[in-house]
Design an enzyme around this catalytic site. Structure first.
Site, PDB file in Angstrom:
ATOM      1  N   HIS B 104       0.978  -1.322   0.025  1.00  0.00           N
ATOM      2  CA  HIS B 104      -0.033   0.009   0.014  1.00  0.00           C
ATOM      3  C   HIS B 104       0.623   1.300  -0.195  1.00  0.00           C
ATOM      4  O   HIS B 104       1.893   1.357   0.476  1.00  0.00           O
ATOM      5  CB  HIS B 104      -0.877   0.128   1.319  1.00  0.00           C
ATOM      6  CG  HIS B 104      -1.626   1.295   1.673  1.00  0.00           C
ATOM      7  ND1 HIS B 104      -1.115   2.155   2.704  1.00  0.00           N
ATOM      8  CD2 HIS B 104      -2.539   1.858   1.059  1.00  0.00           C
ATOM      9  CE1 HIS B 104      -1.567   3.252   2.924  1.00  0.00           C
ATOM     10  NE2 HIS B 104      -2.612   3.174   1.867  1.00  0.00           N
ATOM     11  N   ARG B 257     -16.005   8.740  -3.941  1.00  0.00           N
ATOM     12  CA  ARG B 257     -16.601   7.399  -4.935  1.00  0.00           C
ATOM     13  C   ARG B 257     -16.321   6.223  -3.988  1.00  0.00           C
ATOM     14  O   ARG B 257     -15.216   5.849  -3.888  1.00  0.00           O
ATOM     15  CB  ARG B 257     -15.756   7.659  -6.058  1.00  0.00           C
ATOM     16  CG  ARG B 257     -16.270   6.598  -7.011  1.00  0.00           C
ATOM     17  CD  ARG B 257     -15.904   7.006  -8.454  1.00  0.00           C
ATOM     18  NE  ARG B 257     -16.345   5.928  -9.477  1.00  0.00           N
ATOM     19  CZ  ARG B 257     -15.904   4.889  -9.682  1.00  0.00           C
ATOM     20  NH1 ARG B 257     -14.562   4.819  -9.284  1.00  0.00           N
ATOM     21  NH2 ARG B 257     -16.567   4.031 -10.766  1.00  0.00           N
ATOM     22  N   GLU B 259     -16.400   3.078  -4.877  1.00  0.00           N
ATOM     23  CA  GLU B 259     -15.797   1.980  -5.520  1.00  0.00           C
ATOM     24  C   GLU B 259     -14.286   2.168  -5.522  1.00  0.00           C
ATOM     25  O   GLU B 259     -13.419   1.406  -5.696  1.00  0.00           O
ATOM     26  CB  GLU B 259     -16.204   1.904  -7.055  1.00  0.00           C
ATOM     27  CG  GLU B 259     -17.794   0.894  -7.064  1.00  0.00           C
ATOM     28  CD  GLU B 259     -17.524  -0.461  -6.182  1.00  0.00           C
ATOM     29  OE1 GLU B 259     -16.203  -0.947  -6.404  1.00  0.00           O
ATOM     30  OE2 GLU B 259     -18.435  -0.915  -5.894  1.00  0.00           O
TER      31      GLU B 259
END
Lengths: 297, 297
Positions: B104, B257, B259
């Site tokens: 990450h 957002r 997603e």
């Protein structure tokens, strides 16, 4: 008088009868039992089933814990009292088949050291595929239980469930809802007993409803893409439980037993980027029905 | 002067070069591109890869959003100003192989309407199996990047990552940590430029580190039980991101957002009740090394 001990014993009895009914309907696996103690006070009895004929993963947890409420919980409950006692049962069942819904039930008693107390709980159904007739029947069964106590309960607690079992970032309900209630209390001992009888009646509604669905659904065939859809719906279940569910948060913040709290999570869940069901599909229909304010009855 | 436009453009350039490097190392799939607008102001460019040779699911997101900060965020940031601008890149890569770590990276710029601003970011590695030599090398690479700017950065930001990437209810770190930093700002334009150069350097550390791991690990064989372990570790990753990650919370609470925010979740994750690795196994060793305060260098 309704003592903590009486409440706990009746809840344990309820746990036993629910597990027996589920084992009977599943016909393969049995619940294992895990007794645990909580460092801050109290403990519980988790009963877990895995890889049954119908149930892939499920838990029926009893806990009775006491101790000091963390600051964060006192703030969100808007109470000053620090010492609490809480007893309850929580159930989540995740079936193998995408045609069989996930079902959740929780009943609980919460008491502060100043004698203030309340009952809370709820039942809700999360079908991977919403079947309208089944949703009507499910809500009808909950209404029957509520109506035995107060005709105002069902409409009020149904609306409460719509608000509670909602996933804002998805603009979806978790499933077709059910009933949810909290902070029920009474001035009298008689009133308290009646509320306790109500939560027990709610608890007793779980097994007949779920085992009936088990019998109806167990032989329905399903394919790979329906299974994929189930795993995506389970992903939403995980999102709700970890981000929004107050019981999960309460448990984790009061140093509850992690494995018992997170037994609510499915054995497997999936997330695909921006998955959109085909227009006109059963999956799309389900999404259209995962909305608040649908009057199933 | 470092304008919002210059910052955004440089971040988009960084996004492009990272995606190109990852595509090259993966050798099969390419990133799809999804441009989106945010209702409250701004938007982003999500770039997503799925079912590559090595990467099962990954996202490299750019966003530059502005608008009104919700009350809850103002409270947690302890600021009065309501109007904000935020630009950043977020990356999460979930590989197929349990031998290949999840990685990450996030770098971000945050500005309030009163001119107050800060930079933040971090990189961390989440191996499904902790390999000590690799952890040492990984931390060494991060230290090299930090040391080019300030010798105090690595020790400070490494300790910060230990605290940040921690899962209290599991008493485990998310992985072997890395660096994490926030609220970096400067009185001078020159200082601001230097901080921006630092976050770009952090961003530029991602691709060489991850592609090197991809080359090293791509042909290592794995078995079914190692794959199961990977899915369980991914379950912990989901728990961290949905319960504790501030970026995820910030995104969901500012109506980001969904997603793009939840692209950080793996394609599949698992939860077994009370899973305990065998004594002496590689899995048990990994759990022993998922602790804060390990000085890898």
């Amino acid at each position: 008088m309704l003592t903590r001990e009486l409440i706990s014993n009746r809840l344990i009895e309820l746990q036993g009868s629910i597990c027996a009914a589920l084992e009977n309907a599943d016909g393969k696996e049995r619940f294992i039992e895990d007794n645990w103690k909580r460092e801050g006070g109290g403990g519980g009895k988790s009963r877990i089933i895995r890889h049954g004929n119908i149930i892939e993963k499920g838990g029926v947890n009893f806990s009775a814990v006491h101790g000091v409420l963390p600051e964060s919980i006192r703030e969100s409950l808007k109470v000053q009292e620090k010492v609490f006692f809480a007893a309850g049962i929580s159930i989540v069942m995740h079936p193998h088949s995408p045609h069989m819904p996930i079902m959740h039930m929780n009943v609980r008693y919460f008491e502060l050291s100043n004698g203030q107390y309340w009952f809370g709980g709820g039942i809700d159904l999360t079908p991977h595929y919403v079947v309208e007739e089944e949703a009507k029947w499910f809500h009808g069964e909950l209404k029957k239980t509520c109506d035995r106590f107060d005709a105002a309960y069902y409409p009020k607690f149904k609306a409460w469930a719509d608000d509670y079992f909602f996933i804002p970032h998805r603009n979806e309900t978790r499933g077709i809802g059910g009933i949810f209630f909290d902070h029920l209390s009474s001035e009298s001992q008689e009133g308290k007993q009646k509320l306790f009888d109500f939560i027990i009646a709610v608890g007793e509604t779980f097994a007949p409803v779920y085992t009936k669905l088990m019998k109806q659904k167990k032989d329905l065939p399903f394919n790979e893409s329906q299974k994929e859809w189930q795993l995506l719906r389970r992903g939403r279940y995980v999102e709700f439980n970890l981000i929004y569910d107050k019981g999960t948060r309460f448990g984790l913040e009061t140093s509850g037993r992690t494995e018992s709290i997170l037994m609510s999570l499915p054995e497997t869940a999936s997330w695909y980027y921006d998955f959109t069901p085909t227009a006109g599909s059963e999956e799309e229909k389900t999404l259209r029905l995962l909305k608040r304010g649908i009057h199933w009855i």
